[in-house]
Design an enzyme around this catalytic site. Structure first.
Site, PDB file in Angstrom:
ATOM      1  N   LYS A 100       2.379  -0.718 -12.164  1.00 37.06           N
ATOM      2  CA  LYS A 100       3.048   0.449 -12.743  1.00 37.06           C
ATOM      3  C   LYS A 100       4.549   0.223 -12.781  1.00 37.06           C
ATOM      4  CE  LYS A 100       5.266   2.387  -9.081  1.00 37.06           C
ATOM      5  NZ  LYS A 100       6.709   2.746  -9.011  1.00 37.06           N
ATOM      6  N   PRO A 125       3.631  -8.929  -8.398  1.00 38.32           N
ATOM      7  CA  PRO A 125       4.506  -9.334  -7.296  1.00 38.32           C
ATOM      8  C   PRO A 125       4.391  -8.373  -6.121  1.00 38.32           C
ATOM      9  CG  PRO A 125       5.783  -8.430  -9.125  1.00 38.32           C
ATOM     10  CD  PRO A 125       4.386  -8.624  -9.626  1.00 38.32           C
ATOM     11  N   VAL A 126       4.540  -8.902  -4.923  1.00 38.46           N
ATOM     12  CA  VAL A 126       4.368  -8.127  -3.690  1.00 38.46           C
ATOM     13  C   VAL A 126       5.705  -7.502  -3.284  1.00 38.46           C
ATOM     14  CG1 VAL A 126       3.724  -8.278  -1.254  1.00 38.46           C
ATOM     15  CG2 VAL A 126       2.480  -9.620  -2.963  1.00 38.46           C
ATOM     16  N   GLY A 165       8.089  -2.734  -5.961  1.00 40.77           N
ATOM     17  CA  GLY A 165       8.279  -1.447  -6.620  1.00 40.77           C
ATOM     18  C   GLY A 165       7.319  -1.214  -7.764  1.00 40.77           C
ATOM     19  N   ALA A 220       3.826  -0.865  -7.278  1.00 42.96           N
ATOM     20  CA  ALA A 220       2.608  -0.209  -6.777  1.00 42.96           C
ATOM     21  C   ALA A 220       1.417  -1.141  -6.707  1.00 42.96           C
ATOM     22  CB  ALA A 220       2.269   1.029  -7.616  1.00 42.96           C
ATOM     23  N   GLY A 221       1.645  -2.413  -6.362  1.00 42.18           N
ATOM     24  CA  GLY A 221       0.537  -3.359  -6.309  1.00 42.18           C
ATOM     25  C   GLY A 221      -0.551  -2.954  -5.331  1.00 42.18           C
ATOM     26  N   GLY A 222      -0.175  -2.535  -4.121  1.00 38.51           N
ATOM     27  CA  GLY A 222      -1.166  -2.118  -3.134  1.00 38.51           C
ATOM     28  C   GLY A 222      -1.921  -0.875  -3.560  1.00 38.51           C
ATOM     29  N   SER A 223      -1.200   0.084  -4.123  1.00 37.76           N
ATOM     30  CA  SER A 223      -1.843   1.312  -4.599  1.00 37.76           C
ATOM     31  C   SER A 223      -2.756   1.028  -5.778  1.00 37.76           C
ATOM     32  CB  SER A 223      -0.776   2.341  -4.996  1.00 37.76           C
ATOM     33  OG  SER A 223      -0.014   2.750  -3.876  1.00 37.76           O
ATOM     34  N   ASP A 254       0.841   7.002  -4.455  1.00 39.80           N
ATOM     35  CA  ASP A 254       0.774   6.448  -5.811  1.00 39.80           C
ATOM     36  C   ASP A 254      -0.655   6.203  -6.287  1.00 39.80           C
ATOM     37  OD1 ASP A 254       3.486   6.419  -6.281  1.00 39.80           O
ATOM     38  OD2 ASP A 254       3.768   4.331  -5.686  1.00 39.80           O
TER      39      ASP A 254
END
Length: 290
Positions: free
Chosen positions: A11, A96-97, A100, A102-105, A138
């Protein structure tokens, strides 16, 4: 069906505004979010055995209850009273980790969508988003994706008219940003400017991409430490100098992105950004995660 593969789109924040601190300790936010085609890939597999395991292509990522993909699976299991013998989640990270984006979400939301289909739960996207709220602020947005207004802690999501298709160049500079530290800095000073969220929503309704691009704005840019703020501004200027209609930092950073009407110009900008000490990505907007 014993296995399913689902994408977890990243996102971007077209706008990000912080309206104040709430009595529950969270911050009241108002932001326009946008999904892009850059996505992680998760394969969920049911099989013999017990429990839940997670494997990933990045060795430094947690594979236990500290990973939101695991949290989401356990939350769905608890909320719906379901059981499985063994569930394995194979996570291929492409987003990318700590960027900003929202990769984990996004991963957590993909697990909810994937298990809903794999187990034939027939839960509505709205119900999945409600369950996702327990996982992270998120996650409800990431369940639905597309173009949306997020309010409250970020969990109140209103679908907006999709942004006109455009290309996106993303650049993540090589420095960390602490989200708690940024919120603490924000609490200690008064913001001078806020995004024109209403104007941006109007531009979306009018399908005015240039109007959207002119209104990209993130309040966290103002409160970054000086050297980091300068690096973000340099990246934004590089994107603008290479044809971006507008450029902005997403989330609490540090990733900066630019919007492009032309794929050819976006490719040229991507090539220019790749020469800098950043992680660079060329992608495009998508209308939904469902």
């Amino acid at each position: 069906m014993t296995s399913i593969t689902v994408n977890a789109p990243a996102k971007l924040n077209l706008t990000l505004d912080v309206l104040g601190k709430r009595v529950d300790g969270y911050h009241e936010v108002k932001m326009v979010m946008q999904s892009v085609a850059l996505a992680d890939e998760l394969t969920l597999t049911l099989g013999p055995g017990e429990g839940l395991t997670l494997s990933t292509n990045l060795g430094f990522l947690p594979v236990n209850g500290k990973n939101l993909a695991v949290v989401a699976a356990l939350c769905l299991q608890r909320e719906c009273g379901i059981a499985w013998e063994h569930l394995n989640i194979d996570l291929k990270k492409k987003i990318p980790v700590c960027a900003g984006t929202a990769g984990g979400s996004a991963d957590a939301a993909a697990v909810l969508r994937g298990l809903n289909e794999l187990l034939q739960l027939n839960l509505s996207p709205e119900r999945l988003a409600q369950i996702g709220e327990e996982v992270g602020s998120d996650v409800p947005y990431c369940v639905l994706g597309g173009t949306a207004l997020a309010e409250g802690r970020g969990e109140r999501v209103t679908t907006l008219p999709a942004i006109p298709f455009c290309w996106v160049v993303m650049a993540k500079p090589d420095f960390p940003v602490s989200t708690p530290e940024l919120f603490a800095r924000l609490d200690g000073q008064r913001l001078r400017c806020h995004p024109d969220t209403t104007g941006l929503v109007t531009a979306l309704r009018e399908q005015d991409l240039h109007g959207v691009a002119r209104r990209l704005f993130n309040v966290f840019e103002e409160i970054l430490p000086q050297r980091k703020r300068e690096q973000v501004e340099e990246l934004k200027q590089t994107l603008l100098d290479n044809g971006a209609l507008g450029a902005c930092m997403t989330g609490t950073g540090p990733t900066v992105f630019g919007l492009f009407e032309s794929g050819e110009i976006a490719q040229q900008a991507y090539e220019a950004v790749k020469r800098l000490p950043v992680e660079a990505f060329l992608t495009y907007t998508i209308p939904s995660n469902i």
